[in-house]
Scaffold this active site. Structure first.
Site, PDB file in Angstrom:
ATOM      1  N   LEU A 238      -5.388   8.990   0.378  1.00  0.00           N
ATOM      2  CA  LEU A 238      -5.154   9.874  -0.770  1.00  0.00           C
ATOM      3  C   LEU A 238      -5.322  11.360  -0.473  1.00  0.00           C
ATOM      4  CD1 LEU A 238      -6.680   7.901  -3.792  1.00  0.00           C
ATOM      5  CD2 LEU A 238      -4.351   7.845  -2.888  1.00  0.00           C
TER       6      LEU A 238
ATOM      7  N   ASN B  26       0.927  10.540 -10.872  1.00  0.00           N
ATOM      8  CA  ASN B  26       0.044   9.440 -10.526  1.00  0.00           C
ATOM      9  C   ASN B  26      -1.355   9.995 -10.272  1.00  0.00           C
ATOM     10  OD1 ASN B  26      -1.388   7.760  -8.464  1.00  0.00           O
ATOM     11  ND2 ASN B  26       0.411   6.430  -8.652  1.00  0.00           N
TER      12      ASN B  26
ATOM     13  N   ASN C  69      -3.354   5.126 -10.700  1.00  0.00           N
ATOM     14  CA  ASN C  69      -3.521   4.419  -9.439  1.00  0.00           C
ATOM     15  C   ASN C  69      -4.882   3.740  -9.456  1.00  0.00           C
ATOM     16  OD1 ASN C  69      -3.705   3.494  -6.865  1.00  0.00           O
ATOM     17  ND2 ASN C  69      -3.372   5.455  -5.852  1.00  0.00           N
TER      18      ASN C  69
ATOM     19  N   CYS D 264      -5.503   1.702  -5.022  1.00  0.00           N
ATOM     20  CA  CYS D 264      -5.367   2.204  -3.656  1.00  0.00           C
ATOM     21  C   CYS D 264      -6.329   1.490  -2.716  1.00  0.00           C
ATOM     22  CB  CYS D 264      -5.627   3.700  -3.577  1.00  0.00           C
ATOM     23  SG  CYS D 264      -5.378   4.306  -1.891  1.00  0.00           S
TER      24      CYS D 264
ATOM     25  N   THR E  44       0.278  -1.325  -2.332  1.00  0.00           N
ATOM     26  CA  THR E  44       0.324  -1.978  -1.020  1.00  0.00           C
ATOM     27  C   THR E  44      -0.675  -3.129  -0.921  1.00  0.00           C
ATOM     28  OG1 THR E  44      -1.233  -0.337  -0.191  1.00  0.00           O
ATOM     29  CG2 THR E  44       1.102   0.080   0.204  1.00  0.00           C
TER      30      THR E  44
ATOM     31  N   GLY F 121      10.038   3.117  -2.303  1.00  0.00           N
ATOM     32  CA  GLY F 121       8.881   3.636  -1.583  1.00  0.00           C
ATOM     33  C   GLY F 121       9.157   3.897  -0.120  1.00  0.00           C
TER      34      GLY F 121
HETATM   35  C1  LIG Z   1       2.266   6.071   3.362  1.00  0.00           C
HETATM   36  C2  LIG Z   1       2.125   5.570   1.957  1.00  0.00           C
HETATM   37  C3  LIG Z   1       1.377   6.309   1.046  1.00  0.00           C
HETATM   38  C4  LIG Z   1       1.212   5.856  -0.243  1.00  0.00           C
HETATM   39  N1  LIG Z   1       0.482   6.598  -1.123  1.00  0.00           N
HETATM   40  C5  LIG Z   1       0.322   6.155  -2.407  1.00  0.00           C
HETATM   41  C6  LIG Z   1      -0.398   6.934  -3.340  1.00  0.00           C
HETATM   42  O1  LIG Z   1      -0.878   8.031  -3.054  1.00  0.00           O
HETATM   43  N2  LIG Z   1      -0.548   6.438  -4.605  1.00  0.00           N
HETATM   44  C7  LIG Z   1      -0.014   5.244  -4.994  1.00  0.00           C
HETATM   45  O2  LIG Z   1      -0.171   4.863  -6.141  1.00  0.00           O
HETATM   46  N3  LIG Z   1       0.689   4.500  -4.122  1.00  0.00           N
HETATM   47  C8  LIG Z   1       0.868   4.920  -2.841  1.00  0.00           C
HETATM   48  N4  LIG Z   1       1.612   4.152  -1.963  1.00  0.00           N
HETATM   49  C9  LIG Z   1       2.153   2.861  -2.398  1.00  0.00           C
HETATM   50  C10 LIG Z   1       3.615   2.972  -2.813  1.00  0.00           C
HETATM   51  O3  LIG Z   1       3.778   3.819  -3.918  1.00  0.00           O
HETATM   52  C11 LIG Z   1       4.189   1.584  -3.149  1.00  0.00           C
HETATM   53  O4  LIG Z   1       3.491   1.053  -4.247  1.00  0.00           O
HETATM   54  C12 LIG Z   1       4.085   0.600  -2.005  1.00  0.00           C
HETATM   55  O5  LIG Z   1       4.319   1.247  -0.780  1.00  0.00           O
HETATM   56  C13 LIG Z   1       5.046  -0.571  -2.124  1.00  0.00           C
HETATM   57  O6  LIG Z   1       6.394  -0.159  -2.173  1.00  0.00           O
HETATM   58  P1  LIG Z   1       7.351  -0.046  -0.882  1.00  0.00           P
HETATM   59  O7  LIG Z   1       7.258  -1.346  -0.161  1.00  0.00           O
HETATM   60  O8  LIG Z   1       8.711   0.228  -1.436  1.00  0.00           O
HETATM   61  O9  LIG Z   1       6.821   1.082  -0.083  1.00  0.00           O
HETATM   62  C14 LIG Z   1       1.803   4.606  -0.651  1.00  0.00           C
HETATM   63  C15 LIG Z   1       2.553   3.894   0.262  1.00  0.00           C
HETATM   64  C16 LIG Z   1       2.736   4.351   1.556  1.00  0.00           C
HETATM   65  C17 LIG Z   1       3.554   3.534   2.498  1.00  0.00           C
END
Ligand SMILES: Cc1cc2nc3c(=O)[nH]c(=O)nc-3n(C[C@H](O)[C@H](O)[C@H](O)COP(=O)(O)O)c2cc1C
Ligand SMILES: Cc1cc2nc3c(=O)[nH]c(=O)nc-3n(C[C@H](O)[C@H](O)[C@H](O)COP(=O)(O)OP(=O)(O)OC[C@H]3O[C@@H](n4cnc5c(N)ncnc54)[C@H](O)[C@@H]3O)c2cc1C
Ligand code: FES
Lengths: 341, 343
Positions: free
Chosen positions: A106, A132, A160, A163, A225, A297
């Site tokens: 974060l 968020n 969020n 995390c 994730t 994402g």
């Molecule tokens: C490098 C990275 C940073 C992320 N940072 C955040 C974040 O700050 N806050 C959040 O709610 N989700 C964060 N996520 C999660 C994504 O928003 C998403 O929920 C998750 O990656 C699943 O979707 P995707 O498979 O399309 O990436 C992050 C994901 C990645 C890969």
């Protein structure tokens, strides 16, 4: 279906849009016409169902060389916390099969920095901005929501509570009582739409979803994730210094689709599907499972034009299958064929 | 980055292997303006098992004639060593195969005004950005103040390249630096590798006009030992000293380096000792390459740490030397001032 702009947010309009899910596509009428991509989430009318997932779209500016951000249904930016966060020590990224692990922790400029440095650009956009947030306590979540409520240009708040990369980051999203408390506290502080983002790192996601709905959430985003681990067999050490990280990308899509489908059975809130969406057809899978919108994402990293390609893919699917709009598709996955001997 | 081209799909043009496992690869592209030290993110289109693109420094951008008809194509060249998944996949591509290629990205070496000796230091596969810089300096040797507008508009397409032979790259084929510079009178290049086959691009550097010093760990070429030993003895013999902060003949120098981490650390210490400004091209694990993931952080020294709480900001000195800040390798770098880095 959403008819034009709605001034007042009311959950009933969302429900009525879901009632039309079973209407059969009218091939004759749609011939030659572009399908209606509008959807409504948490009372917000969106021109299309494609958003960007938090943490994968920077603060928007990184993508302006590639496409007009106003073409998005909504923009969601990196999680904002009360205080600036340095984030975790590198390496923060590890590639895995059809996906990646991340442990960013974060990193962000904090709420004041966000309002001062990042918001002015985002305010110039016509497309709705969802911010968020992540707090360390129920009070901090509420305080963050308050500070965003009086900021111009914020259309809604995504919470969020999921995390995996900060100490305690998962707590609020894995305990239904805490989920309820956080969502209710934020609900009572703001009139903006409140959208909790659910964690897949639970045994039964529907329990958390119900708690969030009971506390007054306007919509739900899922999934964040999945906690994972990768080991470098050459060095025999974990690839990430904190041992584990959050898995994202196409590898997690079946889990995300399953969770959206499960939650759609028990909660009557609009759902935003997230997880490994790379193409229009990936997004359609989520609509069929019950999502009213999607977030792109990890795909953004591989191809900064991914949200536009997903959008074009959704439109192409609708035309090909004779749908005149997205909404009739939502939650209409058919029952499986009966088992045969 | 506004003026520059962004490619998102490209085709492999040609590939050449240098024993044991180095590959020089070209991709067709629109004409691109790039700064030495900038990079591209590349992966074969459509692969999922190899999921993330990898960063490669741009070695060269040029216009080639292909085939007997003399049809012209623009190509981006990269040079890599086969290590793992990404490089293995690239090395197996055939001409015409599609790749996702994004760039040019990042901030390259910043060529400061008034620098008259460019000291280039390359270790192993760190050589591409250094060669790119050498060729650019060679072509812009006489660029002076006020030439900015002219040189920005000029593209590599201005230069007519006929050769499709990798080795035949003359310094005049590269575009001039897009900044108001310079007047480098001298280029000295230090190239190091494990063995003679790991000391790459020597011909290119020589052609660009660099005085060449080579070191190999096994002694199979040049000095036996580390490239930083050579750098240090050069600086001593050319009369650089901390007191003068320039060489005896009055020339200011800047070091531009790229290579393995330990080498860059050693170069930084040498630069500090001789008080020579020094720029490093660094690496980090990247997912996107353009500032979207925050994955590629480089710890930098934090002269002043701003802590914000409840709407007010308090400036305070770092309480320990360990207090750090991060910069993004892909967006703030990959070229950094060596003094910035918190090792
Ligand atoms: C490098 C990275 C940073 C992320 N940072 C955040 C974040 O700050 N806050 C959040 O709610 N989700 C964060 N996520 C999660 C994504 O928003 C998403 O929920 C998750 O990656 C699943 O979707 P995707 O498979 O399309 O990436 C992050 C994901 C990645 C890969
Ligand atoms: C800005 C920037 C510029 C770069 N420029 C270049 C360039 O010009 N040329 C270049 O070659 N690389 C360059 N790199 C590195 C490049 O991006 C890749 O990290 C590298 O090529 C390895 O990728 P891979 O997919 O082959 O290895 P991966 O499969 O990603 O392996 C991950 C890491 O494990 C190590 N590794 C994998 N296999 C082996 C093995 N068999 N033996 C020992 N170690 C191993 C490698 O160090 C590698 O970095 C650059 C990186 C950055 C950030
Ligand atoms: S590689 Fe994604 S921010 Fe640098």
């Amino acid at each position: 279906m959403v008819k034009g702009k709605q001034k007042k947010r009311s959950r009933s309009t969302v429900h009525s849009s879901r009632k039309q899910r079973s209407r059969a596509p009218d091939r004759e009428r749609t011939r030659g016409k572009r399908p209606d991509l509008r959807v409504e989430i948490a009372g917000l009318p969106l021109k299309n169902p494609v958003m960007t997932a938090s943490g994968t779209f920077g603060y928007g500016t990184e993508f302006t060389p590639f496409f007009d951000l106003n073409a998005l249904g909504a923009i969601i930016v990196k999680t904002v916390t009360m205080h600036p966060r340095l984030g975790n020590a590198p390496p923060r990224i590890a590639e895995t099969a059809a996906g990646m692990l991340n442990s960013i922790g974060l990193q962000n400029v904090g709420i004041d920095g966000f309002r001062r440095e990042k918001l002015p650009f985002l305010q110039t956009l016509a497309t709705p901005l969802l911010v968020n947030i992540a707090g360390k306590s129920v009070e901090e979540f509420a305080d963050l929501a308050k500070r965003l409520s009086d900021a111009e240009g914020v259309a809604g708040i995504e919470l969020n509570i999921s995390c995996p990369n900060v100490a305690g980051g998962l707590d609020y999203g894995t305990d239904p009582r805490l989920t309820y408390e956080v969502v209710r506290a934020v609900r009572q502080t703001t009139t903006l739409p409140v959208i909790p983002k659910l964690s897949p790192n639970v045994t039964d996601v529907t329990v958390i979803a119900r708690a969030a709905a009971d506390a007054g959430a306007d919509a739900l985003s899922l999934i964040n994730t999945i906690v994972g681990m990768a080991i470098d067999v050459r060095t025999r050490k974990p690839k990430l210094p904190g041992n584990t990280g959050g898995l994202s990308g196409p590898a997690i899509r079946p889990i995300a689709v399953r969770m959206v489908w499960e939650v759609a059975q028990v909660v009557k809130l609009p759902l935003i599907g997230i997880g490994g969406i790379m193409t229009g057809e990936d997004a359609i899978e989520f609509f069929l499972a019950g999502a009213s919108a999607v977030q792109v994402g990890t795909a953004n990293y591989l191809d900064p034009l991914a949200p536009m390609k997903v959008l074009a893919g959704i439109e192409a699917y609708l035309i090909r299958h004779g749908f005149d709009a997205v909404t009739p598709l939502i939650g209409t996955v058919l029952p499986p064929d009966p088992e045969t001997e | 980055m506004e003026d520059r081209g962004w490619i998102v799909q490209a085709e492999m043009h040609s590939l050449r292997r240098f024993e044991p496992d180095y590959f020089l690869q070209r991709f067709t592209s629109p004409p691109l303006a790039f700064q030495p030290g900038q990079f591209v993110m590349v992966k074969p289109s459509g692969s999922l098992d190899l999921f993330l693109p990898r960063a490669y420094s741009i070695l060269r951008v040029q216009r080639l004639s292909t085939g007997s008809r003399g049809k012209k194509v623009n190509v981006v060249e990269i040079l890599y060593k086969v290590l793992g998944k990404g490089t293995t996949a690239l090395s197996q591509l055939k001409p015409g195969d599609r790749v996702d290629l994004l760039g040019p990205l990042g901030n390259g070496y910043h060529v400061t005004q008034g620098v008259t000796t460019a000291i280039l230091v390359a270790g192993g596969i760190g050589v591409p950005p250094v060669v790119a810089l050498a060729e650019r300096l060679a072509s812009s040797r006489f660029t002076v103040h006020g030439s900015r507008r002219k040189s920005v508009g000029r593209r590599s397409s201005d230069t007519d390249r006929r050769s499709s032979d990798f080795d035949e790259t003359s310094a005049s084929s590269v575009e001039p630096l897009g900044r108001a510079v310079i007047g480098h009178r001298k280029m000295v290049a230090f190239v190091g590798g494990k063995s003679s086959t790991d000391a790459l691009c020597l011909t290119d550097l020589r052609k660009a006009g660099a005085v060449l010093h080579v070191a190999t760990e096994d002694g199979s070429l040049g000095h036996q030992g580390l490239v930083t030993d050579l750098l240090e003895s050069y600086l001593r013999s050319s009369g650089h000293s901390a007191e003068l902060s320039r060489s005896l003949d009055g020339h200011r120098s800047t070091i531009y380096a790229c290579g393995p981490h330990p080498m860059l650390y050693a170069v930084t210490q040498i630069a500090e000792r001789f008080q020579i400004s020094c720029q490093l091209s660094l690496e980090a694990e990247m997912a996107c390459g353009f500032g979207a993931c925050m994955g590629c952080v480089i710890p930098v020294k934090s002269p002043e740490l701003r802590v914000e709480s409840l709407g007010q900001s308090v400036n305070r000195e770092p309480s320990t030397v360990n207090e750090r800040r991060y910069k993004l390798c892909c967006k703030d770098g990959p070229a950094f001032d060596a003094r910035e880095i918190a090792w």
